[in-house]
Write an enzyme that holds these catalytic residues in place. Structure first.
Site, PDB file in Angstrom:
ATOM      1  N   ARG A  63       0.822  -1.221   0.000  1.00 60.85           N
ATOM      2  CA  ARG A  63       0.000   0.000   0.000  1.00 60.85           C
ATOM      3  C   ARG A  63       0.854   1.268   0.000  1.00 60.85           C
ATOM      4  O   ARG A  63       0.415   2.317  -0.444  1.00 60.85           O
ATOM      5  CB  ARG A  63      -0.939  -0.017   1.211  1.00 60.85           C
ATOM      6  CG  ARG A  63      -2.141   0.878   1.023  1.00 60.85           C
ATOM      7  CD  ARG A  63      -2.982   1.111   2.266  1.00 60.85           C
ATOM      8  NE  ARG A  63      -3.263  -0.039   3.060  1.00 60.85           N
ATOM      9  CZ  ARG A  63      -2.785  -0.215   4.303  1.00 60.85           C
ATOM     10  NH1 ARG A  63      -2.006   0.697   4.860  1.00 60.85           N
ATOM     11  NH2 ARG A  63      -3.103  -1.283   4.990  1.00 60.85           N
ATOM     12  N   ASP A 189      -5.764  23.099  -8.425  1.00 60.78           N
ATOM     13  CA  ASP A 189      -5.928  22.048  -9.430  1.00 60.78           C
ATOM     14  C   ASP A 189      -5.208  22.536 -10.681  1.00 60.78           C
ATOM     15  O   ASP A 189      -5.677  23.444 -11.363  1.00 60.78           O
ATOM     16  CB  ASP A 189      -7.425  21.801  -9.679  1.00 60.78           C
ATOM     17  CG  ASP A 189      -7.661  20.630 -10.626  1.00 60.78           C
ATOM     18  OD1 ASP A 189      -6.805  20.393 -11.503  1.00 60.78           O
ATOM     19  OD2 ASP A 189      -8.712  19.971 -10.494  1.00 60.78           O
ATOM     20  N   LYS A 214      -5.210  12.838 -17.330  1.00 59.98           N
ATOM     21  CA  LYS A 214      -5.257  13.681 -18.525  1.00 59.98           C
ATOM     22  C   LYS A 214      -3.898  13.666 -19.230  1.00 59.98           C
ATOM     23  O   LYS A 214      -3.571  12.702 -19.884  1.00 59.98           O
ATOM     24  CB  LYS A 214      -5.701  15.097 -18.127  1.00 59.98           C
ATOM     25  CG  LYS A 214      -6.932  15.115 -17.188  1.00 59.98           C
ATOM     26  CD  LYS A 214      -8.189  14.600 -17.843  1.00 59.98           C
ATOM     27  CE  LYS A 214      -9.323  14.300 -16.866  1.00 59.98           C
ATOM     28  NZ  LYS A 214      -9.780  15.373 -16.025  1.00 59.98           N
TER      29      LYS A 214
END
Ligand SMILES: *Cc1c(COP(=O)(O)O)cnc(C)c1O
Length: 399
Positions: A63, A189, A214
């Site tokens: 993890r 962002d 993206k």
């Protein structure tokens, strides 16, 4: 080639090639391979205890990642001068929510830009509200005026520049300066510009967020997010991410690292083609406005000129009158533009969007419906021909 980390003086295009490729992670393989793991085996109990002390960039448990994730995270840190470190997330939305949860407490107020990505707004109105955080939305063009909104309970200011759908460019340095003065954390962002075209941490941002889905991945075949932290914001980001069990799969991180190497040349082409198409659209009588930060007249264009090193391939245009049906006639017949969410891949995309329902601080007013385009790597002349045919379908449908 030497190990990464000593190339801080190199130009961004060079960093894209060298970043994150530490010899102990790549073992000589050019692009860091996929290291899959849940269990990590220790030599002894003493070894196990020693490694527990600091797990960052050390094999501990799956993890916490393997060299595959660390390599991409490190590369993203290297692209943000002044940054401390980066963590990866299973999506851009997970990156946004974890970054916010790392700074907010019940009773806090969050100042959120009115042009935020829709799921970011939904997080404010949903989970954050449920956990006792109040959100006030602000005008994307507020700039230094943000100081007037910062109150006793304000803990954080969230920016997205340019804004989703409508592409207003924010005065990020002025907002960060005002926030810093009051001890308020800033988040950005930065998905549209990427660190290549906007160096967020250098401009004063504490937590810089990317939907790597993206441009970093760049091929529309994986979901991935990242948060790059300034030194002051790193400890809490890391602690919160660990407690939430955030983890990006090594296979997806590997796709992100592969995509990152060509992001510079892809972005340059996205930029050129998108600008050519945006300027062509400006000339069309059916188009009322083109919303693209690199075009004079776009809100915040001067800030884009001042602060950005380039423009990417996503922008919108507003039609001259007409309703949803006319817009649909335009979009449905497009051959080269796929109808679909997301963006940043090699292929062109289109969506209809209605910002009016997503605004509460400043009403959205427009001459007609809005169309958002992602310009891919096709020849821009073919894309223009496709859009020209679309506009001729739109016209008879207007009345
Ligand atoms: C797509 C997007 C996100 C979310 O990314 P996912 O990987 O799709 O969760 C966040 N911010 C912006 C601006 C985006 O366009």
């Amino acid at each position: 080639m030497s190990a990464s980390g000593d190339g801080k003086d190199h130009k961004p295009a060079t960093r894209l090639v060298t970043a994150g490729r530490r010899a102990e992670w790549t073992q000589g393989i050019v692009n860091p391979p996929v290291w899959r793991a849940s269990t990590i085996l220790y030599d002894s109990v003493a070894d196990m205890k020693a490694r527990h002390k600091d797990t960052h960039h050390r094999l501990y448990y799956g993890r916490r990642g393997t060299p595959t994730q660390w390599s991409l995270a490190d590369a993203l840190t290297e692209l943000e001068p002044g940054a401390e470190a980066t963590l990866l997330y299973p999506s851009g939305v997970a990156a946004v929510s974890t970054a916010l949860l790392s700074v907010l407490r019940p009773g806090d107020e969050l100042l959120m830009v009115d042009s935020a990505y829709e799921p970011t707004r939904a997080l404010c109105d949903g989970l954050l509200k449920r956990f006792g955080v109040t959100t006030r939305f602000y005008d994307p063009l507020i700039g230094a005026g943000i100081a007037g909104m910062i109150g006793e309970k304000t803990r954080a200011v969230f920016m997205e520049s340019p804004g989703s759908l409508t592409f207003e460019v924010q005065d990020v340095p002025a907002i960060c300066a005002a926030a810093k003065e009051r001890g308020v954390v800033t988040l950005l962002d930065n998905t549209w510009a990427t660190p290549l075209y906007f160096r967020a941490i250098e401009k004063g941002v504490d937590l810089s967020i990317l939907a790597c889905t993206k441009y970093v991945v760049g091929h529309s075949d994986a979901m991935l997010g990242s948060v790059t932290a300034a030194p002051s914001a790193w400890a809490k980001l890391r602690q919160t991410s660990y407690q939430l069990g955030q983890h990006a799969a090594p296979d997806d991180a590997w796709l992100g690292a592969r995509g990152l190497r060509t992001m510079g040349v892809r972005l340059a082409q996205h930029q050129d083609s998108a600008l050519k198409i945006a300027r062509w659209l400006q000339q069309q009588p059916q188009v009322a406005r083109v919303l693209h930060p690199a075009l004079p007249g776009c809100p915040g264009h001067q800030l884009w000129q001042r602060d950005f090193a380039g423009a990417s391939g996503l922008f919108s245009f507003v039609l001259n009158g007409g309703r949803d049906a006319a817009r649909t006639a335009l979009i449905d017949g497009l051959e080269l533009f796929g109808i679909g969410f997301s963006w940043g891949g090699f292929e062109s995309l289109v969506i209809p969007a209605d910002p009016a329902n997503l605004r509460s601080a400043v009403p959205w007013q427009a001459e007609g419906p809005l169309v958002r385009l992602q310009i891919g790597l096709e020849d821009p002349d073919d894309l223009i021909a496709d859009l020209a045919a679309g506009l001729t379908r739109y016209e008879p449908a207007v009345s």
